[in-house]
Design a protein around this motif. Structure first.
Motif, PDB file in Angstrom:
ATOM      1  N   GLU A   1      -4.130  -1.866  19.110  1.00 52.11           N
ATOM      2  CA  GLU A   1      -2.818  -1.379  19.546  1.00 52.11           C
ATOM      3  C   GLU A   1      -2.648  -1.526  21.053  1.00 52.11           C
ATOM      4  N   ILE A   2      -3.715  -1.341  21.815  1.00 53.77           N
ATOM      5  CA  ILE A   2      -3.642  -1.517  23.267  1.00 53.77           C
ATOM      6  C   ILE A   2      -3.427  -2.984  23.609  1.00 53.77           C
ATOM      7  N   LYS A   3      -4.144  -3.865  22.936  1.00 56.20           N
ATOM      8  CA  LYS A   3      -4.042  -5.308  23.199  1.00 56.20           C
ATOM      9  C   LYS A   3      -2.723  -5.895  22.703  1.00 56.20           C
ATOM     10  N   SER A   4      -2.259  -5.450  21.546  1.00 50.51           N
ATOM     11  CA  SER A   4      -1.061  -6.015  20.932  1.00 50.51           C
ATOM     12  C   SER A   4      -0.273  -4.899  20.248  1.00 50.51           C
ATOM     13  N   PRO A   5       0.666  -4.279  20.977  1.00 48.43           N
ATOM     14  CA  PRO A   5       1.437  -3.176  20.370  1.00 48.43           C
ATOM     15  C   PRO A   5       2.160  -3.621  19.099  1.00 48.43           C
ATOM     16  N   SER A   6       2.199  -2.736  18.116  1.00 46.84           N
ATOM     17  CA  SER A   6       2.825  -3.073  16.842  1.00 46.84           C
ATOM     18  C   SER A   6       4.306  -2.721  16.862  1.00 46.84           C
TER      19      SER A   6
ATOM     20  N   LEU B   1       9.271   2.531   3.125  1.00 48.42           N
ATOM     21  CA  LEU B   1       9.730   2.861   4.460  1.00 48.42           C
ATOM     22  C   LEU B   1       9.188   1.843   5.452  1.00 48.42           C
ATOM     23  N   GLU B   2       9.838   1.769   6.620  1.00 48.34           N
ATOM     24  CA  GLU B   2       9.325   0.887   7.671  1.00 48.34           C
ATOM     25  C   GLU B   2       8.094   1.552   8.284  1.00 48.34           C
ATOM     26  N   THR B   3       7.050   0.752   8.482  1.00 48.34           N
ATOM     27  CA  THR B   3       5.806   1.300   9.010  1.00 48.34           C
ATOM     28  C   THR B   3       5.238   0.410  10.105  1.00 48.34           C
ATOM     29  N   THR B   4       4.472   1.038  10.995  1.00 46.75           N
ATOM     30  CA  THR B   4       3.688   0.305  11.983  1.00 46.75           C
ATOM     31  C   THR B   4       2.260   0.211  11.457  1.00 46.75           C
ATOM     32  N   ARG B   5       1.394  -0.493  12.194  1.00 46.24           N
ATOM     33  CA  ARG B   5      -0.012  -0.588  11.765  1.00 46.24           C
ATOM     34  C   ARG B   5      -0.650   0.780  11.654  1.00 46.24           C
ATOM     35  N   GLY B   6      -0.361   1.653  12.605  1.00 48.73           N
ATOM     36  CA  GLY B   6      -0.937   3.002  12.574  1.00 48.73           C
ATOM     37  C   GLY B   6      -0.467   3.804  11.379  1.00 48.73           C
ATOM     38  N   ASP B   7       0.808   3.670  11.045  1.00 40.12           N
ATOM     39  CA  ASP B   7       1.334   4.348   9.851  1.00 40.12           C
ATOM     40  C   ASP B   7       0.623   3.865   8.595  1.00 40.12           C
ATOM     41  N   ARG B   8       0.485   2.543   8.487  1.00 37.34           N
ATOM     42  CA  ARG B   8      -0.180   1.969   7.305  1.00 37.34           C
ATOM     43  C   ARG B   8      -1.647   2.383   7.246  1.00 37.34           C
ATOM     44  N   LEU B   9      -2.308   2.484   8.405  1.00 38.06           N
ATOM     45  CA  LEU B   9      -3.703   2.942   8.419  1.00 38.06           C
ATOM     46  C   LEU B   9      -3.786   4.371   7.906  1.00 38.06           C
ATOM     47  N   PHE B  10      -2.901   5.239   8.375  1.00 40.64           N
ATOM     48  CA  PHE B  10      -2.906   6.633   7.942  1.00 40.64           C
ATOM     49  C   PHE B  10      -2.663   6.738   6.440  1.00 40.64           C
TER      50      PHE B  10
ATOM     51  N   ALA C   1     -10.547  -1.827  -0.940  1.00 42.44           N
ATOM     52  CA  ALA C   1      -9.603  -2.858  -1.395  1.00 42.44           C
ATOM     53  C   ALA C   1      -8.163  -2.329  -1.305  1.00 42.44           C
ATOM     54  N   LEU C   2      -7.946  -1.084  -1.703  1.00 45.24           N
ATOM     55  CA  LEU C   2      -6.615  -0.496  -1.601  1.00 45.24           C
ATOM     56  C   LEU C   2      -6.192  -0.365  -0.146  1.00 45.24           C
ATOM     57  N   LEU C   3      -7.104   0.054   0.715  1.00 42.43           N
ATOM     58  CA  LEU C   3      -6.805   0.160   2.142  1.00 42.43           C
ATOM     59  C   LEU C   3      -6.421  -1.197   2.724  1.00 42.43           C
ATOM     60  N   ALA C   4      -7.162  -2.227   2.357  1.00 41.37           N
ATOM     61  CA  ALA C   4      -6.848  -3.577   2.852  1.00 41.37           C
ATOM     62  C   ALA C   4      -5.484  -4.032   2.351  1.00 41.37           C
ATOM     63  N   LEU C   5      -5.152  -3.738   1.095  1.00 40.55           N
ATOM     64  CA  LEU C   5      -3.852  -4.120   0.543  1.00 40.55           C
ATOM     65  C   LEU C   5      -2.721  -3.414   1.295  1.00 40.55           C
ATOM     66  N   ILE C   6      -2.874  -2.135   1.534  1.00 36.84           N
ATOM     67  CA  ILE C   6      -1.835  -1.368   2.239  1.00 36.84           C
ATOM     68  C   ILE C   6      -1.697  -1.877   3.670  1.00 36.84           C
ATOM     69  N   MET C   7      -2.804  -2.151   4.337  1.00 35.39           N
ATOM     70  CA  MET C   7      -2.737  -2.638   5.717  1.00 35.39           C
ATOM     71  C   MET C   7      -2.069  -4.015   5.779  1.00 35.39           C
ATOM     72  N   ARG C   8      -2.330  -4.864   4.817  1.00 38.50           N
ATOM     73  CA  ARG C   8      -1.819  -6.231   4.856  1.00 38.50           C
ATOM     74  C   ARG C   8      -0.381  -6.355   4.345  1.00 38.50           C
ATOM     75  N   LYS C   9      -0.096  -5.742   3.213  1.00 43.04           N
ATOM     76  CA  LYS C   9       1.203  -5.936   2.563  1.00 43.04           C
ATOM     77  C   LYS C   9       2.124  -4.717   2.608  1.00 43.04           C
ATOM     78  N   GLY C  10       1.581  -3.569   3.025  1.00 43.16           N
ATOM     79  CA  GLY C  10       2.369  -2.319   3.010  1.00 43.16           C
ATOM     80  C   GLY C  10       3.416  -2.312   4.043  1.00 43.16           C
TER      81      GLY C  10
END
Length: 102
Positions: A29-34, A43-52, A93-102
């Motif tokens: 997030e510091i290197k490349s803000p989402s 809903l619209e999400t950022t990387r941090g939202d999807r991680l949570f 696997a679910l976490l990766a799916l949510i991070m990538r496609k969520g």
């Protein structure tokens, strides 16, 4: 200090992975803000939202797998309960799916 917790290897690996994810996401997030985007989540999400959301989902998958382990052993006539590593892999696997496609 940690006597209240059942510190088995799977539990330690799970928490270690969460710490690594949080550190990695902070650096990313510091290197490349989402920016917000729309995926399959309603809903619209950022990387941090999807991680949570993904971490919550991963925790629930692990809890569900541990809770249903005895039933799985009974249904499939297993000698013992299935390994918690299976639940851990499903959760990742679910976490990766949510991070990538969520």
């Amino acid at each position: 200090m940690f006597e209240w917790m059942a510190w088995t290897l799977p539990v330690a690996v799970f928490f270690f992975c969460i710490v690594l994810l949080l550190i990695g996401m902070t650096v990313w997030e510091i290197k490349s803000p989402s920016y917000p985007r729309k995926g399959f989540l309603p809903l619209e999400t950022t990387r941090g939202d999807r991680l949570f959301i993904g971490l919550l989902a991963a925790a629930y998958v692990n809890l569900f797998f541990v809770g249903i382990g005895g039933r799985l052993a009974q249904w499939f006539s297993l000698q013992g309960e299935p390994s918690v590593w299976i639940g851990f892999a499903l959760a990742l696997a679910l976490l990766a799916l949510i991070m990538r496609k969520g």
